[in-house]
Design a protein around this motif. Sequence first.
Motif, PDB file in Angstrom:
ATOM      1  N   ASP A  54     143.632 -27.731 -45.785  1.00  0.00           N
ATOM      2  CA  ASP A  54     144.084 -26.526 -46.462  1.00  0.00           C
ATOM      3  C   ASP A  54     145.277 -25.918 -45.705  1.00  0.00           C
ATOM      4  N   PRO A  55     146.372 -25.617 -46.423  1.00  0.00           N
ATOM      5  CA  PRO A  55     147.560 -25.074 -45.762  1.00  0.00           C
ATOM      6  C   PRO A  55     147.304 -23.783 -44.971  1.00  0.00           C
ATOM      7  N   ARG A  56     146.289 -23.026 -45.373  1.00  0.00           N
ATOM      8  CA  ARG A  56     146.005 -21.773 -44.672  1.00  0.00           C
ATOM      9  C   ARG A  56     145.466 -22.002 -43.267  1.00  0.00           C
ATOM     10  N   VAL A  57     144.927 -23.187 -43.007  1.00  0.00           N
ATOM     11  CA  VAL A  57     144.372 -23.464 -41.677  1.00  0.00           C
ATOM     12  C   VAL A  57     145.037 -24.654 -40.999  1.00  0.00           C
ATOM     13  N   GLU A  58     145.950 -25.310 -41.697  1.00  0.00           N
ATOM     14  CA  GLU A  58     146.620 -26.497 -41.152  1.00  0.00           C
ATOM     15  C   GLU A  58     147.227 -26.197 -39.783  1.00  0.00           C
ATOM     16  N   GLY A  59     146.838 -26.977 -38.784  1.00  0.00           N
ATOM     17  CA  GLY A  59     147.402 -26.839 -37.447  1.00  0.00           C
ATOM     18  C   GLY A  59     146.730 -25.823 -36.553  1.00  0.00           C
ATOM     19  N   VAL A  60     145.784 -25.059 -37.078  1.00  0.00           N
ATOM     20  CA  VAL A  60     145.072 -24.086 -36.250  1.00  0.00           C
ATOM     21  C   VAL A  60     144.259 -24.849 -35.211  1.00  0.00           C
ATOM     22  N   VAL A  61     144.361 -24.425 -33.954  1.00  0.00           N
ATOM     23  CA  VAL A  61     143.612 -25.059 -32.875  1.00  0.00           C
ATOM     24  C   VAL A  61     142.617 -24.053 -32.330  1.00  0.00           C
ATOM     25  N   VAL A  62     141.370 -24.485 -32.197  1.00  0.00           N
ATOM     26  CA  VAL A  62     140.312 -23.649 -31.632  1.00  0.00           C
ATOM     27  C   VAL A  62     139.607 -24.426 -30.529  1.00  0.00           C
ATOM     28  N   VAL A  63     138.940 -23.708 -29.671  1.00  0.00           N
ATOM     29  CA  VAL A  63     138.106 -24.332 -28.644  1.00  0.00           C
ATOM     30  C   VAL A  63     136.661 -24.078 -29.034  1.00  0.00           C
ATOM     31  N   ALA A  64     135.877 -25.147 -29.060  1.00  0.00           N
ATOM     32  CA  ALA A  64     134.481 -25.040 -29.455  1.00  0.00           C
ATOM     33  C   ALA A  64     133.676 -26.136 -28.782  1.00  0.00           C
ATOM     34  N   GLU A  65     132.373 -25.965 -28.772  1.00  0.00           N
ATOM     35  CA  GLU A  65     131.495 -26.937 -28.125  1.00  0.00           C
ATOM     36  C   GLU A  65     131.140 -28.118 -29.014  1.00  0.00           C
ATOM     37  N   SER A  66     131.444 -28.018 -30.319  1.00  0.00           N
ATOM     38  CA  SER A  66     131.158 -29.120 -31.235  1.00  0.00           C
ATOM     39  C   SER A  66     132.090 -29.037 -32.441  1.00  0.00           C
ATOM     40  N   GLU A  67     132.113 -30.116 -33.222  1.00  0.00           N
ATOM     41  CA  GLU A  67     132.922 -30.139 -34.429  1.00  0.00           C
ATOM     42  C   GLU A  67     132.460 -29.079 -35.421  1.00  0.00           C
ATOM     43  N   ASP A  68     131.142 -28.937 -35.577  1.00  0.00           N
ATOM     44  CA  ASP A  68     130.612 -27.922 -36.496  1.00  0.00           C
ATOM     45  C   ASP A  68     131.010 -26.515 -36.065  1.00  0.00           C
ATOM     46  N   ALA A  69     130.916 -26.249 -34.769  1.00  0.00           N
ATOM     47  CA  ALA A  69     131.307 -24.932 -34.253  1.00  0.00           C
ATOM     48  C   ALA A  69     132.800 -24.700 -34.460  1.00  0.00           C
ATOM     49  N   ALA A  70     133.593 -25.747 -34.306  1.00  0.00           N
ATOM     50  CA  ALA A  70     135.038 -25.634 -34.523  1.00  0.00           C
ATOM     51  C   ALA A  70     135.329 -25.295 -35.981  1.00  0.00           C
ATOM     52  N   ARG A  71     134.640 -25.959 -36.903  1.00  0.00           N
ATOM     53  CA  ARG A  71     134.837 -25.669 -38.327  1.00  0.00           C
ATOM     54  C   ARG A  71     134.511 -24.206 -38.627  1.00  0.00           C
ATOM     55  N   GLU A  72     133.435 -23.708 -38.039  1.00  0.00           N
ATOM     56  CA  GLU A  72     133.052 -22.307 -38.255  1.00  0.00           C
ATOM     57  C   GLU A  72     134.127 -21.359 -37.733  1.00  0.00           C
ATOM     58  N   ARG A  73     134.649 -21.649 -36.559  1.00  0.00           N
ATOM     59  CA  ARG A  73     135.678 -20.775 -35.974  1.00  0.00           C
ATOM     60  C   ARG A  73     136.944 -20.772 -36.817  1.00  0.00           C
ATOM     61  N   VAL A  74     137.324 -21.920 -37.325  1.00  0.00           N
ATOM     62  CA  VAL A  74     138.523 -21.986 -38.170  1.00  0.00           C
ATOM     63  C   VAL A  74     138.271 -21.231 -39.467  1.00  0.00           C
ATOM     64  N   ALA A  75     137.123 -21.455 -40.098  1.00  0.00           N
ATOM     65  CA  ALA A  75     136.811 -20.819 -41.385  1.00  0.00           C
ATOM     66  C   ALA A  75     136.779 -19.297 -41.270  1.00  0.00           C
ATOM     67  N   GLU A  76     136.391 -18.775 -40.109  1.00  0.00           N
ATOM     68  CA  GLU A  76     136.343 -17.326 -39.905  1.00  0.00           C
ATOM     69  C   GLU A  76     137.727 -16.693 -39.948  1.00  0.00           C
ATOM     70  N   ARG A  77     138.764 -17.485 -39.786  1.00  0.00           N
ATOM     71  CA  ARG A  77     140.123 -16.962 -39.715  1.00  0.00           C
ATOM     72  C   ARG A  77     140.756 -16.727 -41.084  1.00  0.00           C
ATOM     73  N   VAL A  78     140.146 -17.232 -42.147  1.00  0.00           N
ATOM     74  CA  VAL A  78     140.750 -17.100 -43.479  1.00  0.00           C
ATOM     75  C   VAL A  78     139.719 -16.603 -44.480  1.00  0.00           C
ATOM     76  N   ASP A  79     140.228 -16.021 -45.562  1.00  0.00           N
ATOM     77  CA  ASP A  79     139.363 -15.596 -46.666  1.00  0.00           C
ATOM     78  C   ASP A  79     139.082 -16.788 -47.560  1.00  0.00           C
ATOM     79  N   GLY A  80     137.981 -16.730 -48.259  1.00  0.00           N
ATOM     80  CA  GLY A  80     137.639 -17.794 -49.191  1.00  0.00           C
ATOM     81  C   GLY A  80     136.931 -18.949 -48.504  1.00  0.00           C
ATOM     82  N   ASP A  81     136.959 -20.091 -49.174  1.00  0.00           N
ATOM     83  CA  ASP A  81     136.260 -21.278 -48.686  1.00  0.00           C
ATOM     84  C   ASP A  81     137.247 -22.450 -48.636  1.00  0.00           C
TER      85      ASP A  81
END
Length: 90
Positions: A54-81
Amino acid sequence: MDRISALRNVEDALADFEDGDASLGDVEDRVLGVLRTYATEFEDDGAAFRATGDPRVEGVVVVAESEDAARERVAERVDGDPEFGVERLV
């Protein structure tokens, strides 16, 4: 890497750019490397993940302990799904 070391490394990269000893791409790579090193050392058991899709999150880098946690952190940054994946950065 502590905060002061990270800032010094970024300042060194910028100085090289200003002096004509480094291209913009070189400086971007160096600064990104400093940030990733700092961020991954900041969180124990964490790794850097980059979002793709999704262009709204393309290239966003987060630090997380797992892939699932990383997905959650990225998703928190944008509205919608947004539909996106994350890839671990080495």
